[in-house]
Design an enzyme around this catalytic site. Structure first.
Site, PDB file in Angstrom:
ATOM      1  N   GLU A 102      57.189 -70.608 -79.989  1.00  0.00           N
ATOM      2  CA  GLU A 102      57.343 -70.090 -78.635  1.00  0.00           C
ATOM      3  C   GLU A 102      56.912 -71.106 -77.569  1.00  0.00           C
ATOM      4  OE1 GLU A 102      56.447 -66.102 -77.512  1.00  0.00           O
ATOM      5  OE2 GLU A 102      55.937 -65.551 -79.570  1.00  0.00           O
ATOM      6  N   ARG A 103      57.573 -71.012 -76.432  1.00  0.00           N
ATOM      7  CA  ARG A 103      57.185 -71.829 -75.275  1.00  0.00           C
ATOM      8  C   ARG A 103      55.730 -71.560 -74.917  1.00  0.00           C
ATOM      9  NH1 ARG A 103      60.780 -70.428 -70.222  1.00  0.00           N
ATOM     10  NH2 ARG A 103      60.156 -68.371 -70.901  1.00  0.00           N
TER      11      ARG A 103
ATOM     12  N   ASN B  63      64.321 -64.458 -70.975  1.00  0.00           N
ATOM     13  CA  ASN B  63      63.781 -65.779 -71.287  1.00  0.00           C
ATOM     14  C   ASN B  63      64.709 -66.489 -72.278  1.00  0.00           C
ATOM     15  OD1 ASN B  63      63.207 -64.206 -73.496  1.00  0.00           O
ATOM     16  ND2 ASN B  63      61.033 -64.657 -73.578  1.00  0.00           N
TER      17      ASN B  63
ATOM     18  N   ASN C  60      51.617 -60.595 -83.027  1.00  0.00           N
ATOM     19  CA  ASN C  60      51.705 -61.320 -81.755  1.00  0.00           C
ATOM     20  C   ASN C  60      50.633 -60.720 -80.843  1.00  0.00           C
ATOM     21  OD1 ASN C  60      54.495 -61.826 -79.406  1.00  0.00           O
ATOM     22  ND2 ASN C  60      52.631 -62.998 -79.679  1.00  0.00           N
TER      23      ASN C  60
ATOM     24  N   HIS D  15      66.295 -68.700 -75.466  1.00  0.00           N
ATOM     25  CA  HIS D  15      66.118 -68.861 -76.905  1.00  0.00           C
ATOM     26  C   HIS D  15      67.192 -69.783 -77.469  1.00  0.00           C
ATOM     27  CE1 HIS D  15      63.085 -65.660 -77.497  1.00  0.00           C
ATOM     28  NE2 HIS D  15      63.656 -65.169 -76.407  1.00  0.00           N
TER      29      HIS D  15
ATOM     30  N   ASN E 173      62.365 -71.081 -76.454  1.00  0.00           N
ATOM     31  CA  ASN E 173      61.783 -70.521 -77.670  1.00  0.00           C
ATOM     32  C   ASN E 173      62.702 -70.896 -78.834  1.00  0.00           C
ATOM     33  OD1 ASN E 173      59.559 -68.803 -76.466  1.00  0.00           O
ATOM     34  ND2 ASN E 173      61.336 -67.982 -75.398  1.00  0.00           N
TER      35      ASN E 173
ATOM     36  N   CYS F 193      58.505 -60.592 -72.591  1.00  0.00           N
ATOM     37  CA  CYS F 193      57.845 -60.629 -73.891  1.00  0.00           C
ATOM     38  C   CYS F 193      58.050 -59.274 -74.550  1.00  0.00           C
ATOM     39  CB  CYS F 193      56.354 -60.929 -73.733  1.00  0.00           C
ATOM     40  SG  CYS F 193      55.447 -60.903 -75.300  1.00  0.00           S
TER      41      CYS F 193
ATOM     42  N   CYS G  67      57.717 -62.616 -82.552  1.00  0.00           N
ATOM     43  CA  CYS G  67      58.234 -62.812 -81.187  1.00  0.00           C
ATOM     44  C   CYS G  67      59.314 -61.762 -80.979  1.00  0.00           C
ATOM     45  CB  CYS G  67      58.798 -64.222 -81.014  1.00  0.00           C
ATOM     46  SG  CYS G  67      59.560 -64.512 -79.387  1.00  0.00           S
ATOM     47  N   GLY G  68      59.058 -60.796 -80.088  1.00  0.00           N
ATOM     48  CA  GLY G  68      59.987 -59.699 -79.887  1.00  0.00           C
ATOM     49  C   GLY G  68      61.313 -60.132 -79.309  1.00  0.00           C
ATOM     50  N   THR G  69      61.276 -60.907 -78.234  1.00  0.00           N
ATOM     51  CA  THR G  69      62.537 -61.384 -77.674  1.00  0.00           C
ATOM     52  C   THR G  69      63.217 -62.351 -78.632  1.00  0.00           C
ATOM     53  OG1 THR G  69      61.386 -63.129 -76.438  1.00  0.00           O
ATOM     54  CG2 THR G  69      61.855 -61.062 -75.266  1.00  0.00           C
ATOM     55  N   GLY G  70      62.416 -63.100 -79.412  1.00  0.00           N
ATOM     56  CA  GLY G  70      62.990 -63.989 -80.405  1.00  0.00           C
ATOM     57  C   GLY G  70      63.717 -63.223 -81.499  1.00  0.00           C
TER      58      GLY G  70
ATOM     59  N   ASN H 176      51.476 -67.314 -70.812  1.00  0.00           N
ATOM     60  CA  ASN H 176      51.305 -67.922 -72.122  1.00  0.00           C
ATOM     61  C   ASN H 176      49.900 -68.489 -72.287  1.00  0.00           C
ATOM     62  OD1 ASN H 176      53.841 -67.434 -73.246  1.00  0.00           O
ATOM     63  ND2 ASN H 176      54.716 -69.285 -72.343  1.00  0.00           N
TER      64      ASN H 176
ATOM     65  N   ASN I  79      57.215 -58.038 -77.705  1.00  0.00           N
ATOM     66  CA  ASN I  79      56.031 -57.450 -78.323  1.00  0.00           C
ATOM     67  C   ASN I  79      55.013 -57.047 -77.259  1.00  0.00           C
ATOM     68  OD1 ASN I  79      56.883 -57.757 -81.052  1.00  0.00           O
ATOM     69  ND2 ASN I  79      56.322 -59.920 -80.973  1.00  0.00           N
TER      70      ASN I  79
END
Length: 307
Positions: free
Chosen positions: A230-231, A179, A24, A181, A212, A86, A239-242, A77, A88
């Site tokens: 991702e958005r 954010n 990422n 998901h 996301n 984010c 995607c870290g938060t993903g 983004n 990552n």
């Protein structure tokens, strides 16, 4: 009597670092020691993979406005939209701050749009990020659930979203980690319709701020594979938060147990969640550093967009 010195024009030359966390990738900007006015147009130009540097997101490090934080960082983004979090990027942020000599504090406390997160840089094992609070109500991800059917699985409520061309609706877990998901479980992530269903979910009108879209394959209770659309960026290599959202959703569904290794197309992350504290560990690497003329770059992108 001396005439006052004329103000010097702000340079359009910006120093930057190109970094990635498990593939990422980011353009990192130091807004502490150089003046940076980052607009959506400029973010799009920097992220452009033909005329610009190329990145999934642009990260701008600034002086904190909250006395509890060491720095503030903002996330844009590739399409120029500014977002809340984010994972990552957070890991790259702390490595960037240390490598640039902006601070030697470890751990660091970073101010993001939705609060403060704590990060610890371990040169041997990577960066640990305390990711903040998780939420699961539809309102927490800006989701209009009017008229939708649901299905319970473990402690989770799955929202059944019809998808054109599919006989059965997609069962989505909703998770907010600053954010939004929407996570679905698939049999084979390699064959998952990320390129078609991903953008459909990401831009679905039921999500007020987009979302996301995660596609998770469960290997065993401590191991998953994941792809995320991702958005504002499309599918990214990680995607870290993903990854955090997928693990939290899997634990709530009764499919996973902490800790969980998350394999993405760009590398592996380790996620731990005890129902309260959420920790992500993973790599952060500098690829190269340089200097860019942001005005010239925007002019090039403007020519490209004529056609």
């Amino acid at each position: 009597m001396h005439s006052p010195t004329a103000p010097q024009p702000v340079s359009s030359l910006w120093r930057f670092s190109k970094m990635h966390g498990a593939g990422n990738d980011f353009v990192m900007l130091d807004g502490v020691t150089q003046p940076i006015e980052l607009t959506p147009e400029r973010a799009r130009a920097l992220a452009d993979r033909h005329f610009g540097i190329g990145a999934d997101q642009i990260l701008l490090v600034e002086a904190a406005t909250d006395t509890e934080a060491d720095f503030r960082y903002r996330i844009f983004n590739a399409d120029g939209s500014e977002v809340e979090h984010c994972g990552n990027g957070a890991r790259c942020f702390v490595r960037f701050v240390h490598e640039q000599g902006l601070s030697s504090a470890n751990p660091l406390r970073a101010q993001i749009r939705t609060g403060i997160i704590s990060l610890y840089n371990d040169p041997q094992r990577g960066v640990d990020v305390m990711m903040g609070t998780t939420r699961f109500a539809p309102a927490d991800v800006g989701f209009d659930h009017t008229g939708l059917e649901t299905r319970d699985q473990g402690d989770d409520t799955l929202w059944l979203l019809p998808v054109p061309g599919q006989a059965a609706p997609v069962a989505l877990s909703l998770v907010s980690i600053s954010n939004p998901h929407a996570v679905q479980v698939v049999d084979d992530v390699k064959q998952a319709p990320v390129a078609t269903v991903g953008p459909f979910i990401e831009s679905h009108p039921r999500f007020a701020h987009k979302v996301n879209a995660g596609f998770m394959q469960v290997i065993d209770p401590h191991h998953i594979k994941l792809r995320v659309y991702e958005r504002g960026a499309g599918e990214t290599l990680a995607c870290g938060t993903g990854a955090c959202a997928a693990v939290v959703a899997g634990i709530r569904r009764g499919l996973l147990q902490s800790p969980v290794v998350v394999d993405t197309r760009g590398g592996s992350l380790r996620i731990e969640w005890d129902g309260q504290a959420l920790r992500m560990s993973g790599p952060a690497q500098t690829v190269f550093t340089g200097q860019v003329d942001i005005d010239a770059l925007c002019a090039s992108l403007a020519r490209k967009e004529i056609f």
